[in-house]
Design an enzyme around this catalytic site. Structure first.
Site, PDB file in Angstrom:
ATOM      1  N   ASP A 178     -18.946  78.270 -48.471  1.00 45.20           N
ATOM      2  CA  ASP A 178     -20.194  78.911 -49.247  1.00 45.20           C
ATOM      3  C   ASP A 178     -19.886  80.336 -49.701  1.00 45.20           C
ATOM      4  OD1 ASP A 178     -21.031  76.353 -48.751  1.00 45.20           O
ATOM      5  OD2 ASP A 178     -22.986  77.324 -48.070  1.00 45.20           O
ATOM      6  N   ASP A 221     -13.519  79.462 -45.192  1.00 42.34           N
ATOM      7  CA  ASP A 221     -15.058  79.297 -45.385  1.00 42.34           C
ATOM      8  C   ASP A 221     -15.325  78.578 -46.818  1.00 42.34           C
ATOM      9  OD1 ASP A 221     -17.891  79.874 -45.024  1.00 42.34           O
ATOM     10  OD2 ASP A 221     -17.699  81.418 -46.509  1.00 42.34           O
TER      11      ASP A 221
END
Length: 294
Positions: free
Chosen positions: A87, A85
């Site tokens: 963010d 991922d």
């Protein structure tokens, strides 16, 4: 054989280890070995025979607060595939929240983001609602936001560079946007990027998205597709922090939650709560002298 590796406060390590071993053995599980790794002398490794992974995890979580942990049902290998991922995992910000700040909507959009990450809202609906609020924001705000607000997490580049030096294929997969993810991936050295695309017209955001949505199912699909593409015996590593990362984390050989929301942490094989992203390298048994610092 269940293998647990953890990094914890050295001042309380001995006492907490004794307590953890007592609790494990009280359940009639045998601790076959316990000691610090020779090549990573800050990493404690426990070997437990025929234990229950969920139960062992619960004991270690209780005995070693704010630790970094990786639990495996076999020998821990350096992964061939790393999917992460972006963010609040590879970077320290939520891009849409920072972009919203330029539109004077950060508080409103950040609240939606938080609820989505906690798993309280449907991801696609939450994403479309937030993007819709950005309608008419100038495209130049993206560049300004990147320059002024977006920063890598400590250890992110070293993690990616070191894994790549070991032949690991790296993929950044995000429910965020290519406008941010492409520059971040280039900075950190990822081989591939998968993300969403913001709608743009005549230099302003349309408030919509272009193409399909990268949600939790797509994240998992990317990991499985890359695993199949690599062929042979593939050990995969996935990192993330929110509910949207759970299927990907669960599908990986090693799913590690980085300073994560409770649901993501509970779904993972381990977590980083104490150190930075280089703790992943230590838990994998990669000596510091072999880290790649770019």
């Amino acid at each position: 054989m269940i293998i647990a590796r953890l990094i914890a406060d050295p001042e309380t390590l001995g006492d907490n280890l004794s307590l953890a071993m007592e609790m494990i053995e009280a359940r009639d599980w045998e601790v076959a070995g316990a000691g610090m790794l020779d090549i990573c002398d800050d990493v404690l490794e426990l070997e437990v025979v025929e234990g229950n992974p969920v139960g062992i995890r619960k004991i270690l979580d209780q005995c070693f607060p704010e630790s970094d942990l990786l639990l495996s049902d076999g020998l821990i290998e350096v992964p061939n595939l790393f999917v992460s991922d972006m963010d609040s995992t590879m970077i320290g910000q939520e891009c849409i929240d920072e972009l919203a700040d330029f539109a004077g909507l950060k508080d409103r959009i950040a609240a939606i983001t938080e609820r989505a990450m906690q798993g309280e809202l449907d991801f696609e609906s939450a994403l479309r609602e937030r993007v819709g609020l950005l309608k008419d924001l100038p495209e130049a705000a993206i560049t300004q936001c990147l320059d002024e607000r977006i920063r890598p997490m400590p250890g992110a580049r070293t993690l990616v560079s070191t894994l790549k030096s070991r032949g690991c294929h790296t993929v950044l997969v995000t429910g965020g946007f290519h406008s941010f993810a492409d520059p971040v991936a280039e900075l950190l050295g990822f081989d591939r990027v998968v993300g969403n695309r913001l709608g743009l017209h005549e230099g302003v955001l349309t408030g919509g998205l272009v193409g399909g949505i990268v949600d939790s199912s797509v994240k998992k699909k990317v990991l499985l597709e890359e695993t199949e593409r690599l062929g042979g015996e593939v050990f995969s590593l996935a990192t993330g922090d929110g509910a949207n990362d759970i299927p990907m984390i669960e599908a990986a050989s090693y799913g590690i939650a980085y300073r994560a929301k409770p649901k993501a942490r509970a779904a993972a094989d381990g977590w980083i709560d104490r150190g930075d992203l280089t703790s992943v390298l230590s838990l994998l048994g990669i000596a510091r002298q072999d880290w790649v610092f770019d």
